[in-house]
Design an enzyme around this catalytic site. Structure first.
Site, PDB file in Angstrom:
ATOM      1  N   CYS A 280      48.331  -2.542   7.311  1.00 17.89           N
ATOM      2  CA  CYS A 280      49.641  -3.156   7.582  1.00 17.89           C
ATOM      3  C   CYS A 280      48.690  -3.883   8.822  1.00 17.89           C
ATOM      4  CB  CYS A 280      50.522  -2.947   7.953  1.00 17.89           C
ATOM      5  SG  CYS A 280      50.494  -1.510   9.104  1.00 17.89           S
TER       6      CYS A 280
ATOM      7  N   ASN B  84      48.917   3.634   1.699  1.00 23.35           N
ATOM      8  CA  ASN B  84      48.142   3.239   2.141  1.00 23.35           C
ATOM      9  C   ASN B  84      47.015   4.027   3.037  1.00 23.35           C
ATOM     10  OD1 ASN B  84      49.678   2.609   3.620  1.00 23.35           O
ATOM     11  ND2 ASN B  84      49.046   0.705   4.867  1.00 23.35           N
TER      12      ASN B  84
ATOM     13  N   GLU C   9      54.056   4.708  17.681  1.00 25.04           N
ATOM     14  CA  GLU C   9      53.754   6.373  16.975  1.00 25.04           C
ATOM     15  C   GLU C   9      52.396   6.379  17.768  1.00 25.04           C
ATOM     16  OE1 GLU C   9      53.806   5.681  13.181  1.00 25.04           O
ATOM     17  OE2 GLU C   9      55.661   6.838  12.955  1.00 25.04           O
TER      18      GLU C   9
ATOM     19  N   GLU D 233      58.258   1.381  10.966  1.00 25.98           N
ATOM     20  CA  GLU D 233      56.888   0.749  11.075  1.00 25.98           C
ATOM     21  C   GLU D 233      56.695  -0.060   9.638  1.00 25.98           C
ATOM     22  OE1 GLU D 233      54.434   1.219  13.487  1.00 25.98           O
ATOM     23  OE2 GLU D 233      55.604   2.509  14.896  1.00 25.98           O
TER      24      GLU D 233
END
Ligand code: ADP
Length: 479
Positions: free
Chosen positions: A287, A154, A459, A253
């Site tokens: 997400c 994505n 991150e 993640e």
């Protein structure tokens, strides 16, 4: 079509060599279904070779000064930005997102390289107060070792740079396994890293269709000391279990199920804008996309009406076409999932205000469904498509409870003006990220990550570098 056609790489990268492999697989344009390229289908053998190459390249890479690594990363950043158009085109072709959005991702992805180039120079150690005058205490921060990065389709560039840039900055080599649906962006980025002067073996890219087999080799390896993964919670759980025997450090993640809450005191027009930005970016395939929209009783009707009116005007089509804001979904299965969520919601009393239909190919109309309820699939499953279900609530506590009623905890959003409410709700939401009066939250200087089953670690930000550094405590006696 590309200004620099040599950016279109179709082989894997191991130890500075482009590797063809024995088999090939097709990369498909999700907007047209046509073949874009055939690329190397690499597997466990090549993955092992990449790990060996990375480990061999490690001593020289870690021995560079932070400033030398900074200079190489800055060069990579500049090359990514200089090739923003081409990278954007490659991304739109293989991933489907509208070209302006793809170029935006290039800038976003490159921003991590710039950020961690700067952070490389700030990987400080510590000196501590001693409790004994004959001793001195200090902490070194050293690169963890060979790092593996498994990334999704994505964000074909940003999910790579967000992992690879801090690893390189810290002095670690990497083996990247990009999503098999979007290998071309990853390879182009790797080519630019090579041009920037990243030495052979420091960046390796394994592209291939057998992700479980490649993943298993990365997890089983004693040499790989860190695995960073962005993708589904389901695969994250498998990787976590597979990394247990080698006690690998993990950054995960995973999935989200983001709530987006509109309170009575919100600026409704701003909330509509924010909902659209959050929900429909990348056709709903991120997400952090709002998955469940909650509007308070007093503004519910106004909010859904305004939202549906704006959504009805969104243009669906090929990401290369002017004015398109919703591209294709990545796969047929993704289209089916959205259709299933719409059908389920309608069956349980949901009212389609706009959209609701699958279009030709892999396109789905941007959809708004009113009267959403907690028993619908959309309440518990991440749709990952352009569907906004809007739930009604009465009290602040009711909204908080509903928002937190999930195993996930990545991003959340709410719109309100009352400072007391903003404080209370911010504190009560069990999420790693809270967007307050905004639908856009990701920037390189902020820690991105989830709580609960949305993942481990952060991150971006200065914390993003810590993932790739080990602390070593020195206790020096006999001074
Ligand atoms: P998404 O739902 O975003 O496709 P996935 O978790 O399926 O998320 O995929 C994300 C990345 O994980 C991709 O690079 C994919 O190839 C990889 N992947 C999928 N299954 C496995 C597995 N069993 N082991 C290692 N990597 C995997």
């Amino acid at each position: 079509m590309l200004k620099d056609p040599t950016l279109l790489k179709t082989d894997g990268l191991i130890d500075g060599q482009w590797v063809k492999g024995k088999a090939r697989f097709d990369v498909i344009d999700p907007a047209t279904g046509s073949k874009l390229a055939d690329v190397a289908d690499l597997g466990p053998k090549e993955t092992k070779a990449a790990i060996t190459a990375a480990n061999a390249a490690w001593p020289a890479w870690r021995a560079l000064t932070a400033k030398q690594r900074h200079a190489i990363l800055m060069k990579w950043f500049q090359l990514l930005m200089a090739n923003q158009d081409d990278l954007g085109r490659i991304m739109t072709a293989e991933q489907g997102k509208p070209l302006p959005e793809a170029k935006g991702e290039v800038a976003y992805g490159a921003s991590f390289v710039e950020w961690f180039a700067e952070e490389a120079k700030r990987a400080h150690g510590e000196t501590l107060q001693t409790s004994d005058p004959t001793k001195r205490l200090a902490v070194l921060r050293q690169p963890i070792g060979v790092c593996a990065a498994i990334t999704p389709w994505n964000f074909p560039l940003a999910m790579i740079t967000r992992k690879v840039a801090p690893a390189l900055a810290a002095g670690c080599p990497v083996v990247i396994k990009p999503a098999e649906l979007t290998p071309l962006t990853a390879l182009a980025a790797a080519e630019l890293a090579v041009r920037a002067g990243v030495p052979a073996g420091v960046i390796n890219v394994i592209i291939g269709t057998d992700a479980p087999a490649i993943g298993k080799v990365l997890c089983d390896s004693d040499t790989v000391r860190h695995l960073s993964f962005t993708g589904s919670t389901e695969v994250g759980r498998i990787l976590m279990a597979q990394c247990a025997p080698t006690v690998k450090k993990l950054a995960l993640e995973l999935g989200g199920n983001a709530p987006f809450i509109v309170f009575d005191d919100a600026d409704i027009d701003a909330a509509v804008e924010g909902a659209i930005a959050s929900k429909y970016r990348n056709a709903g395939q991120t997400c952090v996309c709002a998955n469940r929209l909650y509007a308070q009783d007093g503004v519910y009707d106004k909010f859904v009406k305004k939202l549906a009116a704006k959504v009805a005007k969104m243009k669906v089509g090929n990401g290369f076409d002017e004015g398109v804001t919703i591209g294709p979904l990545i796969e047929d299965a993704a289209v089916k999932k959205v259709g299933k969520h719409v059908a389920d919601a309608v069956k349980k009393g949901g009212k389609v205000l706009t959209g609701g239909e699958k279009l030709k190919g892999q396109f789905f109309q941007p959809t708004v469904i009113a009267n959403a309820t907690a028993d619908m699939l959309v309440a518990t499953e991440e749709t990952f498509g352009p569907l906004a279900p809007v739930f009604r609530f009465k009290t602040e506590q009711e909204a908080i409870d509903a928002a937190n009623a999930t195993i996930f905890g990545l991003a959340s959003y709410f719109y309100a003006r009352d400072i007391g409410r903003i404080t209370r709700v911010s504190e009560a939401l069990e999420y790693g990220i809270v967007g307050i009066n905004t639908g856009i939250i990701s920037v390189e200087q902020a820690p991105f990550g989830g709580v609960k089953q949305s993942g481990l670690g952060r991150e971006g930000s200065s914390h993003g570098l810590d993932e790739y550094l080990e602390m070593k405590y020195l206790c020096i006696g006999d001074i």
